[in-house]
Design an enzyme around this catalytic site. Structure first.
Site, PDB file in Angstrom:
ATOM      1  N   CYS A 130     170.619  60.764 -35.109  1.00 16.74           N
ATOM      2  CA  CYS A 130     170.122  62.135 -35.251  1.00 16.74           C
ATOM      3  C   CYS A 130     171.150  63.188 -34.843  1.00 16.74           C
ATOM      4  CB  CYS A 130     168.827  62.304 -34.473  1.00 16.74           C
ATOM      5  SG  CYS A 130     168.989  62.134 -32.674  1.00 16.74           S
ATOM      6  N   HIS A 175     165.730  63.702 -29.572  1.00 17.40           N
ATOM      7  CA  HIS A 175     165.805  63.716 -31.034  1.00 17.40           C
ATOM      8  C   HIS A 175     166.062  65.140 -31.506  1.00 17.40           C
ATOM      9  CE1 HIS A 175     165.381  62.163 -35.036  1.00 17.40           C
ATOM     10  NE2 HIS A 175     164.489  63.082 -35.338  1.00 17.40           N
ATOM     11  N   HIS A 183     166.573  65.269 -41.076  1.00 17.94           N
ATOM     12  CA  HIS A 183     166.936  64.525 -39.862  1.00 17.94           C
ATOM     13  C   HIS A 183     167.112  63.044 -40.175  1.00 17.94           C
ATOM     14  CE1 HIS A 183     162.663  63.039 -38.521  1.00 17.94           C
ATOM     15  NE2 HIS A 183     162.711  63.178 -39.822  1.00 17.94           N
TER      16      HIS A 183
END
Length: 392
Positions: A304, A352, A364
């Site tokens: 990520c 994240h 993402h």
């Protein structure tokens, strides 16, 4: 005389009651049912589908957290290795110069020995533990020539600096070893969490996996509805700003002049950010479909924070490697005011991140086994959103 009394049927007595064979069989059945009832809780020990889903999600979250720790340890290790290599190289060069200085002092001793001038003192100097130790005990400096004094002073300075650098190099190598240990631990943690998640999923039947997929679909549909709500809210705010600007434009000339001056100072910044954001988003969209791989920074795969770092690098903006640092690399804004290009961070431990593209959506790299994709910022629920940061 033969007895005409009928024989009693075989059986057992329970508390003085005669039980025929049929009754015995019934008692046996009751016992078996009782055993089955006692065994029933064992079947109940199997976790429910919802519990399995939560456990798997938690394991992926933990793996994500360990991944960011791995990224941080990897970055730190690389810096420590670079610094240690530079220090070791510097010490080697200093040691070479120190040896050359020692040889020069040796040449003075040889010359003094041949001429008989102060040979004992010079020999004592070369055998001393350190030059300074010798000078604390002798008056040799007073009898040395100017060139000799310069050579000795240079030797003492070089020896002191070399010893300091050696100590610094030793400490740097120790720090490198510690960083390598942290890196190894983080890597093992990621691998263990992912293995545990795969093991849980492998135990599910095809029917259970299908039910999980249905649950996930419902979650995504709810996330999409929330994204639409956010998009409408942002559109309403934008319309309100435009109407307010029109009202200002229709005001007095003095107000318009003031507004014009204000606009000239803020518009370039907004325009500059939009230009950079467009480049970052163009890069991110080009990565859609590439696999998530923990610790990866491209070009074939990403995690990520590796994706967001690479996207903004394409726009000429350098972001830190980890989510922990990226969250502090800009200005925090409310989600309702998020603009394309902003970074959206998730979870209390900030493990994240995605890049906002507008209308409640982001790009993402979700987790192992998935691919870079567009998805609602509410993909894991509204409570999962930690913050939004504008990085440039």
């Amino acid at each position: 005389m033969a007895s005409h009394r009928k024989s009693r049927p075989t059986g057992t007595r329970v508390a003085g009651i005669r039980t025929p064979a049929l009754a015995t069989a019934a008692l046996t059945s009751v016992a078996l049912l009782s055993q089955s009832a006692n065994a029933a809780p064992e079947a109940d020990d199997k976790p429910s589908l919802e519990e399995v889903e939560k456990k798997v999600d938690d394991l992926y979250r933990q793996a994500g957290s360990a991944t960011e720790k791995y990224n941080a340890a990897k970055e730190k290790t690389a810096k420590q290795r670079k610094r240690a290599d530079a220090l070791v190289d510097d010490v080697a060069k200093r040691t070479q110069k120190l040896n050359e200085a020692r040889e020069e002092l040796g040449s003075f001793a040889s010359a003094q020995y041949r001429t008989g001038a102060a040979a004992p003192d010079t020999a004592t100097f070369l055998l001393a533990d350190t030059p300074q130790d010798y000078f604390d005990q002798t008056q040799l400096m007073d009898r040395m020539t100017g060139r000799q004094k310069v050579a000795v002073d240079d030797y003492i300075a070089q020896q002191s600096e070399t010893m300091e650098k050696r100590q610094e190099a030793t400490e740097s190598l120790e720090a490198l070893t510690e960083s390598q240990g942290d890196l190894k631990t983080a890597k093992a943690t990621v691998q263990r969490k992912l293995a545990d998640a795969r093991r849980l999923m492998s135990k599910l039947t095809a029917e259970e996996k299908a039910r999980l997929a249905a649950i996930e679909k419902e979650k995504q549909e709810e996330a999409a509805r929330k994204a639409d709500e956010l998009a409408r809210q942002q559109a309403a705010q934008q319309q309100a700003r435009e109407e307010a600007a029109q009202q200002q434009d229709s005001g007095s000339s003095s107000s318009a002049s003031a507004d014009s001056g204000s606009s000239s100072s803020t518009a370039p910044a907004d325009s500059s950010y939009a230009t950079k954001a467009d480049k970052a988003l163009a890069f991110a969209r080009a990565q859609i479909g590439k696999p998530y791989v923990w610790g990866a920074v491209g070009p074939g795969s990403y995690d990520c924070s590796g994706l967001t770092q690479a996207a903004w690098k394409a726009a000429g903006v350098t972001l830190p490697r980890t989510t922990y640092d990226q969250v502090n690399a800009g200005t925090t804004v409310p989600l309702s005011q998020a603009q394309p290009g902003d970074l959206v961070f998730f979870y209390d431990d900030v493990t994240h991140v995605g890049i906002y593209i507008g209308n409640g959506m982001m790009i993402h790299a979700p987790k192992p086994g998935t691919y870079v994709r567009e998805e609602s910022v509410y993909y894991d629920g509204e409570s999962a959103i930690h913050s939004v940061v504008r990085p440039a």
